[in-house]
Design an enzyme around this catalytic site. Structure first.
Site, PDB file in Angstrom:
ATOM      1  CG  HIS A   1     -11.533  -8.235   5.697  1.00 33.73           C
ATOM      2  ND1 HIS A   1     -10.811  -8.958   6.606  1.00 33.73           N
ATOM      3  CD2 HIS A   1     -10.908  -8.397   4.506  1.00 33.73           C
ATOM      4  CE1 HIS A   1      -9.800  -9.564   6.000  1.00 33.73           C
ATOM      5  NE2 HIS A   1      -9.822  -9.230   4.728  1.00 33.73           N
TER       6      HIS A   1
ATOM      7  CD  GLU B   1      -1.582  -2.473   1.368  1.00 33.60           C
ATOM      8  OE1 GLU B   1      -0.472  -2.644   1.918  1.00 33.60           O
ATOM      9  OE2 GLU B   1      -2.310  -3.427   1.018  1.00 33.60           O
TER      10      GLU B   1
END
Lengths: 343, 429
Positions: free
Chosen positions: A135, A66
């Protein structure tokens, strides 16, 4: 938007895909990148078909990094491209945080406009899907606290497309959080009942082609007199359902953009209703609700008839099995509504 | 756990690196392997990355003990270019000296010299095309000087005065110079590395011919961004030249805290499938040749190269640092690779193209040139003397357009100012 544009029924994923398609066709400087976004079309299918249509140098898979994805996007932006990187889950945006906070957000300022970061970071966010700790998170407050970044969260397919187009065209870095719980239909918080698909919902009708919804402009979902509800993402639909069930004549405002915030719409509403309820999934302490509450208190103090209610996730990591105890659902919202009604 | 069954094992020991010399220690550099100049092979620019592995453990050197240029890495620059290189390095040093004094005189809050490392910015700047985008750290002021960026503008930035193009927003030396293809410097270490890769990828996406070059210190290679950048550059074969200026010190931490005890920084390239070169960073010709090799490789779609410049940070980390607190003062005088300016001057002298008299005259002239630039900049003010930029500029450029909350805060700042100085008008600031 053009009212004459023909409409089609799309779910939120399809609307996002459509926005990317429309923009990639219009501007050859737009590139889409991220983990699994290329050949495969994304783990949520948001980029399906784009690589085939625009080629591998405009839509490509990236290493699982990322920090690299955001850092590379900033460099591409400095060159003159308009990258639209994807972070697979908002829960995984943290390795890229230094590049977002220290670089993308500051680049225009520190270079006095010589270099800019016109990037749009898309990322699925929010809970209600049994996603557990990593998540389900809603980290919007980490970004609203950063000068130089805009934060956008759509609540309908129609808005998702129009806001994403506006975000991509915006010359500032934008965090575009997609509430994955409502990718397929407007979840109303009643997890034990089936979800209505977007194809049967009024906001599932999306204009074809190009249109934009300006950043910084809220949407009044429902006009009302009894109280003002400030929400965004999934919680717009949860709040709407609970208030409808309780028969409360609430004014519901979908903020759409957290920074810059549509303070005028908020102010006008609370001056009318005198009561304010803020709803978000994110944890309570230091959440964006605190900022909203402070703004309302400062600007609407003499109109307030009751303490401002904040209905949020608890100050815990997002749980797996106890998801519905954590999620700010109908019971928690209902309690707050009752308190406001009694006040 | 059965303790008895493990009694024959030695207790584990944590290794905490420690530099060889601390303040007061006599310095002995005999452990450093300094190969002879000219002894290093120069592979073809299109070679496989792994072919460069021997060079990652070696040291590319051109200037020998006799001050002659030797071997396959000799870039064979004409005397005019050599004199230009010498002059630019000397100008960088003169600039540093004056700005350091400026900080001590209170004209600015902060400065960082690059003394001893001038070759690692001047030589690459000369070897790259002027429109190749550079992503420097804070110790490559030589690039701006080599690219002819106005010295007065550099000093205006350092003094945060009314002519500062960055409007007093940035800490001194955090330049940004788009016109010189010099990327905005950030205080956050290593962030420019993946950005350089992204810029290079963009250039490749658009079918451009420009390449990117990035710099960081050996200490910053420990940052995650270094790994991300190397991975992305390798994956996409990005046209980028990575420079690691190994000056042995990251503030007070010696290079062992970035892993230098186990291998070289150049050798890290090999694990990523990137070409690596380790060069004598105080040999401007070696640095020039390595950069040209890497730039040619990148321009021919041969992909990225990592160049480790083995050098020594001759002075303190910054004006806020006293290196006498953590290292031996002898390190600098004993440094076996010498001084880049002295070595190039000696080379030119050996060629019969330079004299000590010419050098002394040049130094005087450069000092005057810097002095004149500093005076011109001072006419625009120095840090803290007067208000140099209108208050509203504090709020501009956060976003392209001013949102309502920044407009409100801008008005507040002006209101506060008027409360303190009722006669003050914003346009006077």
């Amino acid at each position: 938007m053009s009212e004459t544009a023909s409409m089609k029924k799309l779910n939120m994923i399809e609307a996002i895909n459509d926005a990317l398609d429309v923009m990639m066709a219009r501007d050859s400087n737009i590139v889409v990148m991220g983990e699994d976004v290329g050949y495969f079309g994304g783990v949520f299918r948001a980029t399906a078909g784009l690589q085939k249509k625009y080629g591998r140098t405009r839509v490509f898979d990236t290493p699982i990094s990322e920090c690299g994805i955001i850092g590379v996007a900033v460099g591409m932006g400095a060159y003159g491209l308009r990258p639209v990187p994807e972070i697979q889950f908002a829960d995984y945006i943290y390795p890229g945080l230094d590049q977002l906070v220290s670089e993308a957000a500051r680049l225009r300022y520190r270079s006095a406009g010589e270099f800019t970061a016109p990037i749009t970071v898309r990322s699925p966010f929010g809970g209600g899907i049994f996603g557990g700790q990593t998540h389900s998170q809603s980290p919007e407050a980490l970004f609203t606290h950063v000068s130089g970044i805009k934060t956008v969260i759509p609540a309908t397919p129609h808005d998702a497309k129009g806001l994403l187009i506006a975000a991509i065209e915006d010359n500032d870095p934008v965090i575009f959080f997609e509430p994955k719980r409502i990718y397929n239909g407007p979840f109303n918080g009643y997890y034990d009942k089936p979800v209505e698909p977007w194809s049967r919902h009024k906001d599932g009708a999306v204009p074809e082609g190009y249109y934009r919804i300006p950043l910084g402009k809220a949407r009044v979902v429902r006009e009302g007199e009894a109280m003002t509800v400030l929400a965004y993402g999934t919680m717009v639909h949860v709040a709407e359902a609970v208030l409808a069930e309780k028969g409360v004549d609430a004014e519901i405002i979908d903020l759409r953009t957290l920074v810059p915030l549509d303070i005028e719409t908020i102010k006008a509403s609370i001056e009318k209703t005198g009561k304010c309820m803020i709803v978000h999934e994110a944890t309570r302490t230091g959440g964006f609700g605190a900022e909203l509450s402070a703004l309302v208190q400062e600007r609407c103090f003499y109109h307030l008839e009751a303490p401002i209610e904040r209905v949020t996730g608890f100050d815990t990591p997002y749980p797996h099995s106890l998801e519905w105890a954590y999620f700010p659902g109908p019971v928690r919202i209902g309690e707050a509504v009752d308190r406001l009604l009694k006040a | 756990m059965n303790e008895a069954s493990r009694s024959n094992l030695p207790p584990l020991q944590l290794h905490v690196p420690e530099p060889k010399f601390r303040p007061g220690d006599a310095v002995d550099y005999s452990h450093l392997v300094i190969p002879a100049a000219g002894a290093q092979a120069r592979p073809d620019e299109s070679c496989g990355a792994s072919e460069t592995h021997p060079l990652c453990l070696d040291l590319v050197r051109v200037l020998g003990e006799d001050h002659r240029a030797v071997g396959p890495w000799d870039p064979k620059l004409d005397p005019e270019s050599l004199r230009r290189m010498l002059r630019l390095m000397a100008l960088t040093r003169a600039f540093d000296d004056r700005m350091y004094r400026g900080q001590r005189q209170g004209k600015t809050s902060f400065y960082m010299k690059c003394t001893g490392e001038e070759a690692t910015s001047i030589a690459p700047a000369m070897a790259l095309a002027s429109d190749d985008m550079v992503f420097p750290s804070y110790r490559q002021q030589g690039i701006l000087i080599a690219r002819g960026y106005p010295m007065v503008d550099m000093i205006n930035q350092i003094y945060s005065n009314k002519a500062d193009k960055l409007k007093g927003r940035q800490l001194p030396i955090m330049y940004s110079a788009r016109e010189a293809s010099f990327f905005s410097i950030s205080g956050n270490l290593a962030t420019q590395y993946p950005q350089a890769v992204g810029w290079a990828m963009a250039s490749a996406i658009k079918g451009d011919t420009r390449i990117a070059a990035a710099w960081l210190g050996e200490g910053s290679t420990a940052e995650g961004d270094f790994h991300s950048a190397m991975t992305f550059a390798a994956v996409y074969n990005a046209p980028v030249v990575f420079n690691v200026v190994n000056n042995q010190w990251a503030i007070s931490s010696f290079s062992g805290f970035a892993g230098a005890e186990r291998t070289t920084f150049a050798a890290r390239a090999i694990g990523y499938g990137i070409a690596g070169l380790r060069v004598d960073g105080n040999d401007p010709l070696a640095v020039y040749a390595a950069t040209r090799w890497a730039a040619n490789r990148a321009r021919a779609n041969g992909g990225p190269t990592l160049i480790e410049h083995f050098t020594y940070r001759a002075e303190g980390h910054s004006t806020s640092d006293d290196p006498g607190q953590y290292r031996s003062v002898q390190e600098r005088t004993e440094w076996p690779l010498g001084d880049p300016i002295a070595r190039l001057a000696a080379h030119l002298e050996a060629l019969g193209e330079w004299t000590p008299e010419a050098h002394a005259a040049m130094d005087l002239e450069l000092a005057e040139q810097v002095k004149a630039a500093a005076k011109a900049a001072e006419a625009n003010g120095v840090l803290g003397h007067g208000l140099h930029h209108p208050f509203r500029t504090l709020f501009e450029d956060v976003f392209e357009e001013l949102p309502w909350h920044l407009k409100e805060q801008s008005e507040q700042a002006i209101r506060e100012r008027r409360i303190k100085w009722p006669e003050w008008k914003e346009e006077d600031s």
